[in-house]
Design a protein around this motif. Structure first.
Motif, PDB file in Angstrom:
ATOM      1  N   VAL A 156      -3.895  26.332  13.329  1.00  0.00           N
ATOM      2  CA  VAL A 156      -5.219  26.444  12.725  1.00  0.00           C
ATOM      3  C   VAL A 156      -5.812  25.055  12.498  1.00  0.00           C
ATOM      4  N   TYR A 157      -4.995  24.131  12.041  1.00  0.00           N
ATOM      5  CA  TYR A 157      -5.471  22.752  11.845  1.00  0.00           C
ATOM      6  C   TYR A 157      -5.942  22.148  13.173  1.00  0.00           C
ATOM      7  N   ARG A 158      -5.157  22.373  14.214  1.00  0.00           N
ATOM      8  CA  ARG A 158      -5.519  21.797  15.519  1.00  0.00           C
ATOM      9  C   ARG A 158      -6.850  22.359  16.025  1.00  0.00           C
ATOM     10  N   LYS A 159      -7.104  23.622  15.747  1.00  0.00           N
ATOM     11  CA  LYS A 159      -8.311  24.272  16.267  1.00  0.00           C
ATOM     12  C   LYS A 159      -9.556  24.003  15.430  1.00  0.00           C
ATOM     13  N   HIS A 160      -9.394  23.923  14.108  1.00  0.00           N
ATOM     14  CA  HIS A 160     -10.582  23.995  13.258  1.00  0.00           C
ATOM     15  C   HIS A 160     -10.715  22.887  12.211  1.00  0.00           C
ATOM     16  N   PHE A 161      -9.730  22.009  12.096  1.00  0.00           N
ATOM     17  CA  PHE A 161      -9.798  21.015  11.014  1.00  0.00           C
ATOM     18  C   PHE A 161     -10.414  19.730  11.540  1.00  0.00           C
ATOM     19  N   TYR A 162     -11.722  19.609  11.380  1.00  0.00           N
ATOM     20  CA  TYR A 162     -12.456  18.429  11.835  1.00  0.00           C
ATOM     21  C   TYR A 162     -13.143  17.782  10.636  1.00  0.00           C
ATOM     22  N   VAL A 163     -12.722  16.580  10.290  1.00  0.00           N
ATOM     23  CA  VAL A 163     -13.331  15.854   9.172  1.00  0.00           C
ATOM     24  C   VAL A 163     -13.962  14.571   9.696  1.00  0.00           C
ATOM     25  N   GLU A 164     -15.040  14.171   9.048  1.00  0.00           N
ATOM     26  CA  GLU A 164     -15.758  12.984   9.491  1.00  0.00           C
ATOM     27  C   GLU A 164     -14.993  11.706   9.179  1.00  0.00           C
ATOM     28  N   THR A 165     -14.293  11.698   8.044  1.00  0.00           N
ATOM     29  CA  THR A 165     -13.550  10.509   7.625  1.00  0.00           C
ATOM     30  C   THR A 165     -12.156  10.926   7.189  1.00  0.00           C
ATOM     31  N   LYS A 166     -11.148  10.259   7.705  1.00  0.00           N
ATOM     32  CA  LYS A 166      -9.770  10.545   7.339  1.00  0.00           C
ATOM     33  C   LYS A 166      -9.418   9.861   6.019  1.00  0.00           C
ATOM     34  N   TYR A 167      -8.612  10.553   5.230  1.00  0.00           N
ATOM     35  CA  TYR A 167      -8.103   9.978   3.990  1.00  0.00           C
ATOM     36  C   TYR A 167      -6.983   9.008   4.338  1.00  0.00           C
ATOM     37  N   THR A 168      -7.130   7.756   3.944  1.00  0.00           N
ATOM     38  CA  THR A 168      -6.151   6.731   4.334  1.00  0.00           C
ATOM     39  C   THR A 168      -5.574   5.984   3.146  1.00  0.00           C
ATOM     40  N   CYS A 169      -5.822   6.461   1.922  1.00  0.00           N
ATOM     41  CA  CYS A 169      -5.300   5.757   0.748  1.00  0.00           C
ATOM     42  C   CYS A 169      -3.786   5.908   0.683  1.00  0.00           C
ATOM     43  N   ARG A 170      -3.103   4.808   0.799  1.00  0.00           N
ATOM     44  CA  ARG A 170      -1.647   4.796   0.710  1.00  0.00           C
ATOM     45  C   ARG A 170      -1.212   3.597  -0.110  1.00  0.00           C
ATOM     46  N   LEU A 171      -0.114   3.718  -0.810  1.00  0.00           N
ATOM     47  CA  LEU A 171       0.379   2.618  -1.620  1.00  0.00           C
ATOM     48  C   LEU A 171       1.898   2.640  -1.629  1.00  0.00           C
ATOM     49  N   ASP A 172       2.498   1.496  -1.376  1.00  0.00           N
ATOM     50  CA  ASP A 172       3.943   1.345  -1.534  1.00  0.00           C
ATOM     51  C   ASP A 172       4.181   0.926  -2.977  1.00  0.00           C
ATOM     52  N   TYR A 173       4.674   1.844  -3.784  1.00  0.00           N
ATOM     53  CA  TYR A 173       4.814   1.589  -5.215  1.00  0.00           C
ATOM     54  C   TYR A 173       5.812   0.465  -5.501  1.00  0.00           C
ATOM     55  N   GLU A 174       6.747   0.264  -4.603  1.00  0.00           N
ATOM     56  CA  GLU A 174       7.717  -0.808  -4.794  1.00  0.00           C
ATOM     57  C   GLU A 174       7.082  -2.189  -4.650  1.00  0.00           C
ATOM     58  N   HIS A 175       5.868  -2.240  -4.092  1.00  0.00           N
ATOM     59  CA  HIS A 175       5.178  -3.525  -3.964  1.00  0.00           C
ATOM     60  C   HIS A 175       4.800  -4.112  -5.323  1.00  0.00           C
ATOM     61  N   ALA A 176       4.912  -3.326  -6.384  1.00  0.00           N
ATOM     62  CA  ALA A 176       4.666  -3.869  -7.724  1.00  0.00           C
ATOM     63  C   ALA A 176       5.559  -5.075  -7.991  1.00  0.00           C
ATOM     64  N   LEU A 177       6.742  -5.078  -7.396  1.00  0.00           N
ATOM     65  CA  LEU A 177       7.674  -6.187  -7.595  1.00  0.00           C
ATOM     66  C   LEU A 177       7.149  -7.492  -7.005  1.00  0.00           C
ATOM     67  N   ASN A 178       6.192  -7.400  -6.085  1.00  0.00           N
ATOM     68  CA  ASN A 178       5.599  -8.601  -5.502  1.00  0.00           C
ATOM     69  C   ASN A 178       4.565  -9.242  -6.412  1.00  0.00           C
ATOM     70  N   TYR A 179       4.244  -8.580  -7.526  1.00  0.00           N
ATOM     71  CA  TYR A 179       3.182  -9.058  -8.410  1.00  0.00           C
ATOM     72  C   TYR A 179       3.698  -9.372  -9.813  1.00  0.00           C
ATOM     73  N   GLY A 180       4.986  -9.640  -9.919  1.00  0.00           N
ATOM     74  CA  GLY A 180       5.554 -10.075 -11.184  1.00  0.00           C
ATOM     75  C   GLY A 180       6.286  -9.016 -11.973  1.00  0.00           C
ATOM     76  N   PHE A 181       6.151  -7.751 -11.570  1.00  0.00           N
ATOM     77  CA  PHE A 181       6.860  -6.694 -12.266  1.00  0.00           C
ATOM     78  C   PHE A 181       8.362  -6.753 -11.951  1.00  0.00           C
ATOM     79  N   THR A 182       9.147  -6.132 -12.809  1.00  0.00           N
ATOM     80  CA  THR A 182      10.593  -6.160 -12.641  1.00  0.00           C
ATOM     81  C   THR A 182      11.191  -4.814 -13.055  1.00  0.00           C
ATOM     82  N   ASP A 183      12.485  -4.661 -12.789  1.00  0.00           N
ATOM     83  CA  ASP A 183      13.240  -3.479 -13.225  1.00  0.00           C
ATOM     84  C   ASP A 183      12.610  -2.172 -12.744  1.00  0.00           C
ATOM     85  N   LEU A 184      12.331  -2.087 -11.457  1.00  0.00           N
ATOM     86  CA  LEU A 184      11.744  -0.867 -10.904  1.00  0.00           C
ATOM     87  C   LEU A 184      12.788   0.246 -10.884  1.00  0.00           C
ATOM     88  N   ASN A 185      12.400   1.398 -11.406  1.00  0.00           N
ATOM     89  CA  ASN A 185      13.300   2.551 -11.469  1.00  0.00           C
ATOM     90  C   ASN A 185      12.596   3.772 -10.905  1.00  0.00           C
TER      91      ASN A 185
END
Length: 258
Positions: A156-185
């Motif tokens: 059904v997606y292949r046949k009928h799911f047509y969107v003008e703009t794709k959702y591309t918001c992604r985040l690597d949560y572990e990247h917080a360690l690159n900005y001074g954060f520590t002790d990621l759990n």
């Protein structure tokens, strides 16, 4: 297209169908931060407040910052009776918090909308030394419990799911360690949901950002196809949710060890 205010157009539907988090997650965050009347918390993008009340009930000095006008009004109507509830209708990326600092800053499936080179440094600056950043969200598995149905829905997606703009918001949560954060759990909890065909269509239309932006004639054809597929599979779809929690902290001192 800026997807950030898409859900704000349907606050009631969003609130009804958005998956809830679990008590174990709230308990972990509240215990880790010793949250109470002597502490402060900032929630980034609360939406309609699915992850708000457990923190309000601690008596902490709570502030929410919400971009959507309808969401902000919805939150005020929902939680305005709490003396410790405060909300600002503004963009976190540009809002001036003045000299305010927080013991806890948290995001329930919102921080991925903010570029990491803006979000993580600003959050780091807003936290008190030793303050906690909590990031949590729900990952939903539609395939494992519905192998045959999943393949039919993919068609059904292949046949009928047509969107003008794709959702591309992604985040690597572990990247917080690159900005001074520590002790990621990291911790996670699993839950199962069962929805009928009509419920599943409403869930998609109320919680999935690309689906909300579907235009005709694709919108009707898509939802009719999904509804028919689920009905033909016994009128039930099993959704396996993984509730994921990332906790990290600002060091107790701003001093950097060399």
């Amino acid at each position: 297209m800026d997807f950030r205010k898409t859900f704000d157009t349907i606050p009631e539907q969003f609130d009804k169908w958005r998956p809830r988090y679990c008590e174990e997650l709230y308990s972990e965050i509240i215990t880790r931060t010793d949250l109470g009347t002597h502490k402060s918390a900032l929630e980034i993008g609360p939406g309609t407040g699915q992850a708000t009340e457990p923190f309000l009930k601690t008596g902490c000095d709570y502030l929410a910052i919400e971009l959507g006008e309808n969401f902000a009004e919805y939150m005020q109507n929902k939680f305005g009776t709490y003396d410790n509830f405060h909300i600002v209708n503004d963009d976190f990326e540009t809002h001036n918090f003045g000299d305010r600092k927080f013991d806890l800053i948290y995001s329930a499936a919102t921080i991925q909308w903010i570029p990491e080179n803006i979000g993580f440094p600003k959050i780091f600056d807003l936290l008190k030394p030793g303050g906690i950043l909590a990031m949590f969200m729900t990952y939903s598995d539609y395939k494992s419990g519905n192998e045959a149905l999943y393949e039919q829905m993919e068609e059904v997606y292949r046949k009928h799911f047509y969107v003008e703009t794709k959702y591309t918001c992604r985040l690597d949560y572990e990247h917080a360690l690159n900005y001074g954060f520590t002790d990621l759990n990291y911790q996670e909890w699993n839950k199962e949901r069962f929805l009928s065909a009509d419920e599943y269509v409403e869930y998609l239309a109320g919680t999935q950002v690309e689906h909300i932006t579907l235009k005709e004639p694709y919108k009707t054809r898509f939802y009719e196809g999904i509804r028919e597929a689920v009905r033909n599979a016994g009128n039930q779809i099993k959704i396996i949710d993984t509730i994921a929690l990332y906790l990290t902290k600002k060091p107790d001192s701003d001093a950097v060890s060399l």
